[in-house]
Design an enzyme around this catalytic site. Structure first.
Site, mmCIF file in Angstrom:
data_model
loop_
_atom_site.group_PDB
_atom_site.id
_atom_site.type_symbol
_atom_site.label_atom_id
_atom_site.label_comp_id
_atom_site.label_asym_id
_atom_site.label_seq_id
_atom_site.Cartn_x
_atom_site.Cartn_y
_atom_site.Cartn_z
ATOM 1 N N SER A 38 -28.714 33.808 -59.177
ATOM 2 C CA SER A 38 -29.735 33.634 -60.198
ATOM 3 C C SER A 38 -30.999 34.317 -59.689
ATOM 4 O O SER A 38 -30.983 34.976 -58.658
ATOM 5 C CB SER A 38 -29.965 32.144 -60.433
ATOM 6 O OG SER A 38 -30.944 31.964 -61.407
ATOM 7 N N CYS A 39 -32.116 34.150 -60.401
ATOM 8 C CA CYS A 39 -33.326 34.852 -59.973
ATOM 9 C C CYS A 39 -34.004 34.144 -58.816
ATOM 10 O O CYS A 39 -34.949 34.659 -58.243
ATOM 11 C CB CYS A 39 -34.276 35.025 -61.149
ATOM 12 S SG CYS A 39 -34.821 33.469 -61.839
ATOM 13 N N ILE A 40 -33.575 32.926 -58.484
ATOM 14 C CA ILE A 40 -34.247 32.187 -57.414
ATOM 15 C C ILE A 40 -33.218 31.632 -56.439
ATOM 16 O O ILE A 40 -32.103 31.335 -56.815
ATOM 17 C CB ILE A 40 -35.135 31.079 -58.005
ATOM 18 C CG1 ILE A 40 -35.872 30.340 -56.924
ATOM 19 C CG2 ILE A 40 -34.331 30.127 -58.874
ATOM 20 C CD1 ILE A 40 -36.982 29.461 -57.425
#
Lengths: 102, 415
Positions: free
Chosen positions: A100-102
């Site tokens: 995911s983005c994090i």
């Protein structure tokens, strides 16, 4: 003289994913697959090649997309790479772990 | 007179209309925005509605309020895009020709993609918070809910605002604590990814948040169906997870008009194949795509649309001048992560750089902290609603660079 490329010689991140997907070889893929007790069939190779081609195009991959690839469906994808099919197949295909983005 | 046609009047479409207005001569160009909904929704606010932090009326305003100058605004559904003929058919039968088309039709939740999700329990014990109606319905449910097992499930990994489900879990923890019933609520976070956090630095710095808040994480769970009778999520490899209350983040798809027009990616999710650097359609040179509608490997988020709008404005002006498209989008994304009780974290990253710790937007000064949980970030998030309505949509300059900056970021972390 032949140089045999082994998993040890290719640079990976701490989780074992290849740093540069262009360095990937089939021999390396077989070695990584064996750590999951997987023997790669022609179906496995088709999936791996598809993943690599899509990664090269810059496509963000998902299990659903593999299921819509025309090569396999989601249930069979789970049978081919049991446990976490996309993260395991991505590792064997030499492309980054799905994140995911994090 | 030439026609600029913008499909979708959400964050991306509105920004593009307003930005290009400043450059296109009114005697040469007519700008039209089409959208089926007259309301503009502040989508980041949907997260706060279920917990009573925002009222439903705080998160929408008329779209026409934000389209400046001589922009024509048509409220109508889009029946089909016909790029070969440079025209678009509307539901009412109107045909709009264009010289330049911007597709900003966004993404939507598609619960119908998962068997059982829209079954008897939908809107009774299964809710979404990615729509206005969903977040308002969930607010009413939470107000009367007395506890049980709350499951937050991501059906897919490519979703709008990928941090919102995390924020929902954190805010739910705070909400039930404030109500004094936290011990009666079990919160479980069920994700198809390998964990709640997947990037190395973020995991290192924020990974303990779930444990600290008593939220159980179930990783590698790819939802196949929802069993309404047994009230369970069922994964493709046969795992089951029961729930009393399910907050679902369904599969996300692009707008159906993309499918009807044959413009979507081959995976059937209706996102438009787009050059990830120039934002030009891969198939048609006078069609550009922005925001959630693209198939870019970037987050689907308003901040991404904002950074893209600056790049796209430059590239469209180059295109109209017959020059090469030299402005390149780097995948820059920036978002707040509410962690509950008046605190938040902040992340800033792009295609190639993972979220890193540091200060933002100015090195040393901050005042906001990257990958840190503090009050300044929370105030930043609340202030952003004002910035969104008054500066972002109207295309005013914000003090954040378009391409990601390494200034203020710490590459090596010691914890």
């Amino acid at each position: 003289m032949e140089t045999i490329v082994t998993a040890v010689e290719l640079q990976t991140n701490p989780e074992g994913y290849l740093v540069n997907y262009k360095e990937w070889t089939q021999e390396w893929a077989r070695e990584v697959a064996s750590t999951y007790q997987l023997e790669l069939t022609s179906k496995h190779w088709q999936v791996l090649e598809w993943l690599r081609a899509k990664h090269a195009e810059g496509v963000a991959l998902t299990i659903r997309k593999v299921g819509a690839s025309g090569i396999t469906d989601i249930k069979e994808f789970y049978q081919l790479f049991p446990g976490g099919p996309l993260k395991i197949s991505s590792k064997i295909a030499g492309i980054p772990k799905p994140v995911s983005c994090i | 007179m030439k026609n600029l046609l913008i499909l979708g009047g959400g964050t991306a479409g509105t920004m593009m209309a307003n930005r290009l207005q400043k450059f296109l001569k009114p005697n040469d160009w007519s700008t039209t925005v089409v959208d089926r909904d007259p309301n503009h929704y502040y989508q980041p606010g949907f997260l706060f509605v279920p917990f009573g932090i925002y009222r439903p009326e705080d998160v929408h305003k008329p779209k026409s309020d934000f389209l400046q100058g001589d922009i024509n605004f048509i409220v109508d559904g889009i029946a089909e895009i016909q790029p070969k003929d440079n025209c678009v058919l509307l539901d009412s039968g109107t045909v709009l020709g264009y010289d330049l088309l911007i597709v900003a039709t966004g993404a939507r939740i598609a619960p119908e993609e998962t068997p059982g999700l829209l079954g008897p329990l939908w809107k009774k014990d299964i809710f979404d918070f990615y729509t206005f109606e969903g977040s308002v319905a969930l607010r009413k449910k939470l107000e009367q809910w007395q506890g049980g097992k709350l499951v937050i499930n991501l059906a897919e990994t490519i979703i709008k605002c990928p941090v919102a489900p995390l924020e929902f879990a954190f805010l739910a923890d705070a909400y039930f604590r404030d109500r004094g019933i936290r011990e009666k609520v079990e919160i479980v976070y069920v994700t198809p990814l390998s964990g709640a956090f997947t990037k190395p630095k973020a995991t290192q710095l924020l990974g303990k948040l779930m444990e600290d808040k008593g939220i159980r994480v179930v990783p590698d769970f790819y939802l196949m169906e929802v069993d309404n009778e047994t009230r369970e999520l069922v994964s493709y490899d046969g795992k089951r997870e029961s729930f009393d209350l399910l907050v679902s983040i369904p599969v996300n798809k692009g707008d159906e008009v993309i499918e009807r027009s044959g413009l979507g990616d081959e995976d059937g999710l209706n996102f438009v194949p787009t050059d990830k650097r120039t934002l030009q359609s891969r198939k048609h040179s006078n069609v550009f795509v922005i925001g959630d509608a693209t198939n870019l490997p970037a987050s689907k988020a308003g901040s991404v649309a904002h950074f893209e709008s600056e790049i796209l404005t430059e590239n469209i002006l180059s295109y109209l001048a017959g020059q090469s498209l030299d402005a390149h989008f780097d995948g820059h994304s920036n978002c707040f992560i509410e962690t509950g009780h008046g605190k938040a974290a902040l992340i800033d990253f792009n295609y190639d750089t993972e979220p890193l710790p540091g200060k933002f937007p100015w090195p040393v000064i901050g005042p906001m902290g990257l990958l840190k949980v503090n009050r300044a970030n929370h105030w930043g998030k609340l202030a952003f609603r004002w910035v969104y309505w008054h500066m972002l949509l109207t295309g005013k300059h914000l003090p954040v660079s378009t391409n990601m900056s390494m200034a203020g970021k710490e590459v090596e972390v010691s914890v």
